[in-house]
Design an enzyme around this catalytic site. Sequence first.
Site, PDB file in Angstrom:
ATOM      1  N   GLU A  25     -14.170  -8.910 -20.468  1.00 38.43           N
ATOM      2  CA  GLU A  25     -13.039  -9.318 -19.619  1.00 38.43           C
ATOM      3  C   GLU A  25     -12.962 -10.836 -19.456  1.00 38.43           C
ATOM      4  O   GLU A  25     -12.092 -11.350 -18.750  1.00 38.43           O
ATOM      5  CB  GLU A  25     -13.142  -8.640 -18.249  1.00 38.43           C
ATOM      6  CG  GLU A  25     -14.502  -8.804 -17.585  1.00 38.43           C
ATOM      7  CD  GLU A  25     -14.662  -7.934 -16.345  1.00 38.43           C
ATOM      8  OE1 GLU A  25     -13.638  -7.552 -15.736  1.00 38.43           O
ATOM      9  OE2 GLU A  25     -15.819  -7.638 -15.983  1.00 38.43           O
ATOM     10  N   CYS A  70     -10.442  -0.200 -20.524  1.00 33.77           N
ATOM     11  CA  CYS A  70     -10.304   0.433 -19.205  1.00 33.77           C
ATOM     12  C   CYS A  70      -9.370  -0.324 -18.272  1.00 33.77           C
ATOM     13  O   CYS A  70      -9.310  -0.026 -17.083  1.00 33.77           O
ATOM     14  CB  CYS A  70     -11.671   0.611 -18.547  1.00 33.77           C
ATOM     15  SG  CYS A  70     -12.579  -0.933 -18.325  1.00 33.77           S
ATOM     16  N   HIS A 104       0.807  -1.212   0.000  1.00 33.06           N
ATOM     17  CA  HIS A 104       0.000   0.000   0.000  1.00 33.06           C
ATOM     18  C   HIS A 104       0.846   1.270   0.000  1.00 33.06           C
ATOM     19  O   HIS A 104       0.452   2.290  -0.575  1.00 33.06           O
ATOM     20  CB  HIS A 104      -0.954  -0.005   1.199  1.00 33.06           C
ATOM     21  CG  HIS A 104      -2.203  -0.782   0.939  1.00 33.06           C
ATOM     22  ND1 HIS A 104      -2.970  -1.320   1.929  1.00 33.06           N
ATOM     23  CD2 HIS A 104      -2.813  -1.123  -0.221  1.00 33.06           C
ATOM     24  CE1 HIS A 104      -4.007  -1.956   1.398  1.00 33.06           C
ATOM     25  NE2 HIS A 104      -3.935  -1.845   0.096  1.00 33.06           N
TER      26      HIS A 104
END
Length: 564
Positions: free
Chosen positions: A425, A496, A183
């Site tokens: 996808e 995307c 992170h």
Amino acid sequence: MYKGIGASPGIAVGKVLLFKKEDIVIESGAVDDVEKEQNRFHGALKKTREQIEEIKRRTLAEQQAILDAHLMILEDPELIGGVEGAIRAEKLNAEAALEKVMNMFIAIFESMENGYMKERAADIRDVGERLLMNLLGKELPNLAKLKEPVIIVAHDLTPSDTAQLDRENVLGFVTDIGGRTSHSAIMARTMEIPAVVGLKDITQHVKNGDILVFDGEEGIVLVNPEDALVREYARKREEQLQAKKELRKLINSSTISTDGRKVELGCNIGNPKDAKKADENGAEGIGLYRTEFLYMDRTSLPTEEEQLEAYKAVLEIMGKRPVIIRTLDIGGDKELPYMNLPKEMNPFLGYRAIRICLDRKEIFKTQLRALLRAGIYGNLKIMYPMISSVEEVRAANKILEEAKQELQHEGKDYASNIAVGIMVEIPAAAVISDMLAREVDFFSIGTNDLIQYTTAVDRMNEKIAHLYNPFHPALLRLIKLVIDNGHKAGIWVGMCGEAAGDKRLIPVFLGMGLDELSMGAGSILPARKQIQSLSYEEMKVVADQVLQMDTAEEIEKFVTKLCK
């Protein structure tokens, strides 16, 4: 010279600030007053929650989902129950009970083979450390206010450390541990702060005041280099900063190739605040609004009115520009505790996305009603995820029609002519894209999952990460098939996934005829500059050449050379 993992691009040159945290010493011993210890624990929970909420308020929108995950850890009944149980059954003080339970959770996550899940142990450690410091009444170190520009050198930076970085004075950071999916690395990229992680023992080789030079893309770190090298890297850094300034001039220009082919550049967002950053970076639309973030960090489903406000906020920021909102895409790596989803052996192949929505129609219809009502405030398009068949599209559209009829019956305003598309996808959807094109208004290719499913590679598994490859010939052939079938049916085709912002692949996608590319806000202007320098007709030849190549390695070498 030290070599680590390039976590966030950019060159940094500056003085070292060693960031060390105080060792936490836990004194364990039997306690008599169990209720007092449990009250202390709950007091620390409350204070920790307030601190994270305050950090969250000061951070960028893209970082807030990470801090939301920290807030969810504080609500975890297994954590709370485990600490309470240890205090009650073993007569441990609150600190010792918390340390025991946290260590157990950390060990579980660190033992997982999945690289992404292994990285989440750092989140638990971060939250646990903050809880312990609050129990002990100690102050946590804060990087929010620094006196001068520095490069942070640390064993590790937790997400809450990174979220508080003074962006004016932090030139970059390097750490002993961490990976690209940690992170702190994700946050560094969001904040556009150069970073190198995974250097093993860099903290042992530097001291405060040393001069550090590093390249956040290559992962190369130099300690006290010769003056000539410092000057060279400083020059490169200035060139990068100047290039960024030049890119800002393209914010209001169109994305058109040298021979007149227009491509729309959209932005991927997760919440209304992200839309502002998209607008500031010259996005020509929102190519993907991930609505699952509306459903996270809460104990119940969002209402129709809550969703309406979130969608309306983005539409009003974007004005007449298109906003593609993806319907709920949970399951796989995204779980919602309050929905009690089943545990699955293969969650990425299981009960997720459109499959959940078609099964739990009341959740889906609430979202569709909110989307229809929001449509009157801008140029909204609806997109269904995880489609694998014509039947699923028809079933989803049937529920959409029911939602329209309900709103009409109730006398509520809604947009009746919203364009509806699907994410391509799943390989099955790509193969039957000629059939699906007759059912929808547009396609948007989601490369992240399309790569995963086409190559049978878990994209979170570090042992096979090298097989997860956007240059795989099968993937590129499927993309070309989808584009051609979409265009034959008279619908536009966008993309995307992460590959949409890859400068090596953008020329190929231009040549294949993609109508739209949607990416992170920071990639929009570089992509615009690149496309404005390319000829569509020449890139058609390049795309044809690529589609004839046999291996991913051959393709990657070819397109990398093309971009230099």
